[in-house]
Design a protein around this motif. Structure first.
Motif: not given
Length: 222
Positions: A165, A167-168, A195, A197-199, A202-205
């Protein structure tokens, strides 16, 4: 005698092991067919051949048994020295180093040599050791070496990926990849992201990699 061949009494000497033939010509009833008899002289008192056979056993057996064999029964005890040494197995860890003598008793055709082996919990390749015979008494060594295989029975370790877990703002994260037990083998596993719930994009590579564990290692990061 007297029908198919004539008896001839004439003493002569030949060394043991000599082969010679006797030709016998047939009579008119079988069209003068030529017969050949092969004879080999052997020494009934010659010492028997001594050999040792390859063997194998599972780790849990506790020992590998090698049979010292003779080609024929002897009226005398036959003794032979032996030495146990490592090939791919590790002396002291996988088996007990040993040396000594084995005796095949008169009238018996074999004698076992038991080599103690260790039952560990490490998943590993099958391993080998060697028994070498020497200094045979009352027997002739014709095969003096035998290899023994220790068959591994341990299961391969389980691979798991740990939860993380972050932080962005952190920007990246090291994901733990672990084995539930060490292994004696090299292990590799393909690890990749997907993926939830993250995309992805957009949210991660998205990332994929091969994670390798050297023998004995249990923890890596991805």
């Amino acid at each position: 005698v007297g029908i198919d061949f004539s008896e001839v009494a004439k003493p002569f000497s030949l060394p043991v092991g000599t082969q010679f033939g006797i030709r016998v010509f047939g009579d008119s009833t079988d069209n003068a067919q030529l017969y050949e008899l092969a004879i080999e002289l052997t020494d009934p008192n010659a010492p028997p051949d001594v050999s040792i056979a390859d063997s194998s056993a599972s780790e849990s057996a506790g020992a590998i048994t090698f049979d010292v064999r003779i080609s024929s029964q002897s009226a005398s005890n036959i003794t032979v020295d032996y030495l146990v040494e490592a090939l791919t197995a590790t002396a002291g860890d996988d088996f007990t180093v040993a040396s000594g003598s084995a005796t095949v008793s008169a009238g018996v055709l074999s004698e076992p040599i038991n080599v103690s082996i260790t039952d560990d919990a490490l998943d590993e390749d099958d391993e080998t050791l060697r028994v070498t015979l020497s200094n045979s008494v009352n027997g002739v060594l014709v095969d003096s070496q035998a290899d023994g295989t220790i068959i591994d029975e341990d299961v391969s370790p389980l691979v798991s990926v740990g939860d993380v877990e972050i932080s962005e703002k952190t920007g990246s994260v090291a994901v733990p990849v672990t084995l539930d037990a060490p292994s004696g083998r090299s292990i590799s596993v393909v690890v990749g992201s997907s993926s939830g719930t993250a995309t992805a994009g957009d949210d991660f590579t998205s990332a994929n990699a091969i994670v390798g564990f050297a023998p004995g290692e249990i923890s890596k990061t991805f």
